[in-house]
Design an enzyme around this catalytic site. Structure first.
Site, PDB file in Angstrom:
ATOM      1  NE  ARG A  50      -3.419  -2.307   3.031  1.00 35.14           N
ATOM      2  CZ  ARG A  50      -4.472  -2.483   3.730  1.00 35.14           C
ATOM      3  NH1 ARG A  50      -4.582  -1.536   4.386  1.00 35.14           N
ATOM      4  NH2 ARG A  50      -5.001  -3.581   3.670  1.00 35.14           N
ATOM      5  CG  ASP A  52       0.999   6.214   4.183  1.00 36.44           C
ATOM      6  OD1 ASP A  52       0.165   5.193   4.307  1.00 36.44           O
ATOM      7  OD2 ASP A  52       1.752   6.805   5.026  1.00 36.44           O
ATOM      8  CE1 TYR A 110       8.117   3.483   0.307  1.00 35.58           C
ATOM      9  CE2 TYR A 110       9.429   1.755   1.157  1.00 35.58           C
ATOM     10  CZ  TYR A 110       8.064   2.277   0.804  1.00 35.58           C
ATOM     11  OH  TYR A 110       6.930   1.489   0.896  1.00 35.58           O
ATOM     12  NE  ARG A 197       4.029  10.261   6.222  1.00 36.55           N
ATOM     13  CZ  ARG A 197       2.636  10.222   6.088  1.00 36.55           C
ATOM     14  NH1 ARG A 197       2.062   9.466   5.689  1.00 36.55           N
ATOM     15  NH2 ARG A 197       2.375  11.281   6.686  1.00 36.55           N
TER      16      ARG A 197
END
Lengths: 245, 245
Positions: A50, A52, A110, A197
């Site tokens: 998934r 965000d 990431y 994050r």
């Protein structure tokens, strides 16, 4: 039956993430719309993860099982012709029937982009976190090495996550500056909900002095979400690479 | 009376260029709105040039004469707080009363960005021309040298232009590749209406074989707009630098 691996790139600004939601625009629903338009069947696609709302993807993988058959390069061209301009199909290839974009994923990386100067950059709105205070990149790069290795990342996971096993391995981690841009890069075998994050939020609080230098190993050991920093905004985050065997 | 030189940066995607128009959103009108909000007076600002709809600016200069007085850094911060996020004030400084952003400009440079690969890039929509056919960058860089020097640029000016003197000096000109991005760069003492976009359109037609190699000097000499190539789309163009004495 055929199984296609689709590699996408998308600007997540206008999307509520990957996964189909009622009453919210998502990348998966747009892709399924496009597939329906091309194949005449609303096939379901399985994403590698998934993402965000408002998170971007330099690369995102998903697979689609279908009775329909189409040459991969034709499928790619057809999908790109009907998809919205903020989603692109970078490649399509046929994979074995049992290939699963999420279960077979062996790792991901990431990057998190920070504009580190006083004045905002109109071209990086929705693409990077604007953080005016001068970041000590070299110091943060040292701090970030504390994430390396295999740890329980409970302290770096959104409290509403229901995942049981929170042990993940981080293989690479760095903070680097390129002019006014500071980039946090992290590669690992898997990531928890909001993990990157929260890592970024923690590093920025170390930079600002709100969290002490050198404590990342202790925050990890405590497994206490409240000891880590805030969750950095979504719009600076990019899923960068997705790895398979 | 005070005279302030404002240096801006803007993403032109949502604007119909710089200059105020009735019934169209422009950068100048948005800036004058912001000035009115801060100073309480709707002062007029004078830009270094017009820009076409959807053209971007890494740097754009304008000056504002006003009876009001405010410290330059305060004015900058205040304007950035109220301007839309796709316009930023990079700096404000006081200049002599007779300074004029257009008349005193001694030169400008532009860059034109081309995404040169098969698949589009969602992050460069509205920011670069997508041109799938492989460009021979080295060959085009040689061709572009034909623009160097002082010439009558009538062939590279939109026919509806009413400017009389079409002689301009080009000081630097190049075509360079950086991965999938091809950038056309040009610097000169001034530019005619659509001049850079017609230069790019001509180079791309040389690349595709529609216009012969080596003819740029002849097109310049003929002063005939129909001999040059099409006007490349606005969204790949960036006003890059504005020069003053």
């Amino acid at each position: 039956m055929n199984n296609y691996l689709l590699t996408l790139c998308f600007d997540g600004s206008d999307y509520h993430g990957w996964q189909v939601q009622s009453n919210a625009l998502t990348v998966q629903s747009r892709l399924q719309d496009a597939i329906e338009q091309i194949l005449g069947v609303r096939e379901s696609v399985t994403g590698c993860s998934r993402t965000d709302a408002h998170v971007h993807a330099d690369m995102f993988c998903c697979n689609m099982r279908t009775q329909k058959e189409m040459a991969p390069n034709k499928l790619q061209t057809a999908l790109n012709a009907v998809l919205p301009r903020d989603i692109a199909v970078l490649s399509v290839r046929e994979v074995p029937l049992d290939f699963h974009a999420r279960y077979d994923c062996t790792g991901k990386s990431y990057r998190y982009l920070i504009l580190n100067r006083t004045v905002r950059d109109p071209f990086l709105e929705k693409r990077a976190l604007h953080y005016p205070r001068q970041i000590d990149t070299a110091a943060l790069n040292c701090e970030a090495q504390g994430f390396l290795g295999t740890h329980d990342f409970s302290a770096f996971c959104a409290s509403k996550s229901t995942v049981e096993d929170k042990v993940r391995e981080i293989r690479a981690c760095s903070v680097q500056r390129n002019g006014d841009l500071v980039e946090f890069y992290v590669e690992g075998n898997g990531f928890l909900y909001n993990m990157v994050r929260i890592m970024v939020g923690t590093l920025l609080e170390i930079d600002s002095g709100k969290i002490e230098h050198g404590v990342i190993p202790y925050i990890l050991a405590d497994c206490d979400r409240t000891k880590a920093g805030v969750t950095a905004p979504a719009h600076g985050l990019y899923l960068h690479r997705v790895y398979y065997e």
